[in-house]
Design a protein around this motif. Structure first.
Motif, short mmCIF file in Angstrom:
data_model
loop_
_atom_site.label_atom_id
_atom_site.label_comp_id
_atom_site.label_asym_id
_atom_site.label_seq_id
_atom_site.Cartn_x
_atom_site.Cartn_y
_atom_site.Cartn_z
N THR A 135 1.04 -0.99 -0.12
CA THR A 135 0.00 -0.06 0.13
C THR A 135 1.01 1.26 -0.10
O THR A 135 1.90 1.11 0.27
N MET A 136 0.32 2.30 -0.38
CA MET A 136 1.11 3.57 -0.50
C MET A 136 0.20 4.78 0.19
O MET A 136 -0.35 5.29 -0.40
N ARG A 137 0.23 5.00 1.52
CA ARG A 137 -0.54 6.02 2.23
C ARG A 137 -0.08 7.00 2.42
O ARG A 137 -0.62 8.20 2.58
N HIS A 138 1.50 6.89 2.57
CA HIS A 138 2.07 7.95 3.19
C HIS A 138 3.30 7.91 2.21
O HIS A 138 4.03 7.13 2.20
N LEU A 139 3.72 9.15 1.56
CA LEU A 139 4.83 9.46 0.58
C LEU A 139 5.78 10.33 0.84
O LEU A 139 4.97 11.42 1.26
N LEU A 166 -3.52 7.87 -1.61
CA LEU A 166 -2.53 8.65 -0.62
C LEU A 166 -3.01 9.48 0.49
O LEU A 166 -4.09 10.21 0.12
N ASP A 167 -2.62 9.57 1.70
CA ASP A 167 -3.30 10.26 2.87
C ASP A 167 -2.33 11.39 3.00
O ASP A 167 -2.87 12.56 3.34
N ALA A 221 0.79 8.71 -11.77
CA ALA A 221 1.47 7.57 -11.85
C ALA A 221 1.12 6.69 -10.75
O ALA A 221 1.18 5.50 -11.19
N LEU A 222 0.67 6.97 -9.43
CA LEU A 222 0.17 6.21 -8.68
C LEU A 222 -1.32 5.87 -8.76
O LEU A 222 -1.94 4.94 -8.50
N GLY A 276 -6.46 17.09 -4.25
CA GLY A 276 -7.33 17.87 -3.38
C GLY A 276 -7.77 16.75 -2.23
O GLY A 276 -8.51 16.99 -1.32
N ASP A 277 -7.83 15.69 -2.61
CA ASP A 277 -8.52 14.52 -1.67
C ASP A 277 -7.12 14.07 -0.58
O ASP A 277 -7.17 13.12 0.28
N VAL A 278 -5.82 14.39 -0.96
CA VAL A 278 -4.85 14.06 0.05
C VAL A 278 -4.98 15.06 1.16
O VAL A 278 -5.03 16.05 1.21
#
Ligand code: SF4
Length: 393
Positions: A4-8, A65-66, A93-94, A100-102
């Motif tokens: 998962t990729m929630r925090h980049l 993404l969060d 790319a993700l 706006g939703d991050v």
């Protein structure tokens, strides 16, 4: 590795000069190679996706993404148009949520880079939080630190960000400076509070090898920061900030109105994150890996299609548990006394814990042990007492 990729995290390594205390992996550049940087980071992401197709989240916003954090180095040196191109390209790319939703998009900035045009462009690009490297409100101290801004630039930057619609501003300050600077820490704290930032991060000065500060100390031109000064100024910060309505929610971080950093809170709660860029770290809950620190080596690796990873370590269950204990004690939530541990006997009956509570260094709150400010000053010792391990986190 990445399911998962929630925090980049993006590491932007460029600075215009090196601050006197800084040993970060930076590339000092007069001209920022923005195009090369954007291409390299997007290429690293493509390599990551190719290596782990399941790691690219798609679908509902809950998968997306969060938090996104641009740290450095000096991310505010990236030209605004490069940032404006980079952030949507990353999300594209993700295949993830619109910008706006991050929930939280943080940019680290130096005050002198916060112009009205830049601030407006950052906001348009999706940045909704800026962490300003303020460090001090004393021009003499800023010069000693080799900072490239003066004290007046800090307030100007905060006001400019607000006018551009970025209310969530954090200030970094450094304390425990050498005695001969005669720095007025309480005045700096009061001036910081008067700007009403949502968040403050306070760091004690440490002397790192191969920094200008280390060289000054070795030739007697500066004195090493004293432990007593560290403790005294740390406690002054707690008292002063509490009076101004801030709550320390982590050992080095205070906020008001619940404006804690979502991104850093993910680190402290042991959640997975992905880091892109030179020196960036990634963690999937089991293994940690980190990229080549030098910009040129990183750029060359991704240009030839090679993952720019310098090394990786797989944490043992004991290391994971030690990390969980240490990270929990860093935060105001503290450590659960009832969660199952493999390393620790039932905490509530441990004599060290009783001694720590009696000394006023920890408190028991609702089945959790929480450090007091005096306890946070002794955090490594508390973890050692509880686990018998030397702290290596
Ligand atoms: S601006 Fe930040 S990263 Fe760059 S040299 Fe100064 S402290 Fe280090």
């Amino acid at each position: 590795m990445f399911s998962t990729m929630r925090h980049l995290y993006l590491h932007v390594p460029f600075c215009q000069r090196r601050c006197s205390y800084c040993d970060f992996s930076i590339a000092v550049r007069k001209r920022i190679p923005a195009r090369e940087y954007v291409e390299a980071v997007l290429q690293e992401l493509r390599l990551l996706g190719a290596a782990d197709p399941g790691g690219v989240p798609r679908g509902t916003p809950e998968d997306g993404l969060d938090t996104l954090y641009l740290g450095g180095g000096t991310p505010s040196l990236l030209p605004a148009d490069a940032l404006g191109a980079l952030l949507p390209s990353l999300l594209h790319a993700l295949g993830t949520t619109p910008m706006g939703d991050v929930a939280e998009v943080t940019l680290e900035a130096n005050p002198e880079d916060v112009t009205p045009d830049n601030a407006a462009a950052w906001r348009r690009a999706g940045v909704n939080r800026v962490s300003l490297g303020a460090q001090s409100f004393d021009d003499r101290v800023l010069t000693w630190m080799h900072r490239s801004h003066d004290a007046a630039a800090i307030g100007d930057a905060v006001r400019t960000l607000r006018r551009a619609g970025i209310e969530n501003v954090s200030l970094d300050l450094i304390f425990a400076l050498p005695a001969e600077l005669d720095r007025d820490w309480a005045r700096d704290l009061d001036l910081a509070c008067s700007l009403l930032p949502a968040h403050m991060s306070l760091y004690g000065l440490t002397v790192e090898e191969r920094t200008p500060l280390a060289r000054w100390i070795s030739r007697g031109a500066a004195s090493a920061p004293a432990d007593e000064r560290y403790a005294e100024e740390y406690l002054i910060a707690h008292a002063r900030l509490a009076r101004a309505g801030y709550c320390f929610y982590e050992v080095s971080n205070a906020c008001r109105d619940g404006c804690g950093s979502r991104h850093n809170s993910a680190y402290w709660s042991g959640r997975a994150y992905v880091g892109l860029g030179p020196a960036a770290h990634s963690f999937d809950g089991r293994a940690r890996r980190w990229n080549l620190p030098a910009w040129e080596a990183y750029r060359r690796a991704v240009a030839v299609g090679r993952a720019p990873v310098e090394s990786e370590e797989v944490l043992t269950p004991e290391q994971r548990e030690l990390e969980r204990v240490y990270l929990a004690l860093r935060t105001v939530e503290g450590l659960s006394l009832t969660a199952p541990y493999r390393l620790l006997p039932p905490l509530s009956v441990l004599p060290p814990l009783t001694a720590w509570v009696a000394a006023g260094w920890a408190e028991l709150r609702g089945g959790r042990v929480v450090c007091t400010p005096e306890g946070w000053l002794r955090l490594d010792a508390l973890v050692r007492d509880l686990t018998g391990a030397s702290v290596v986190v």
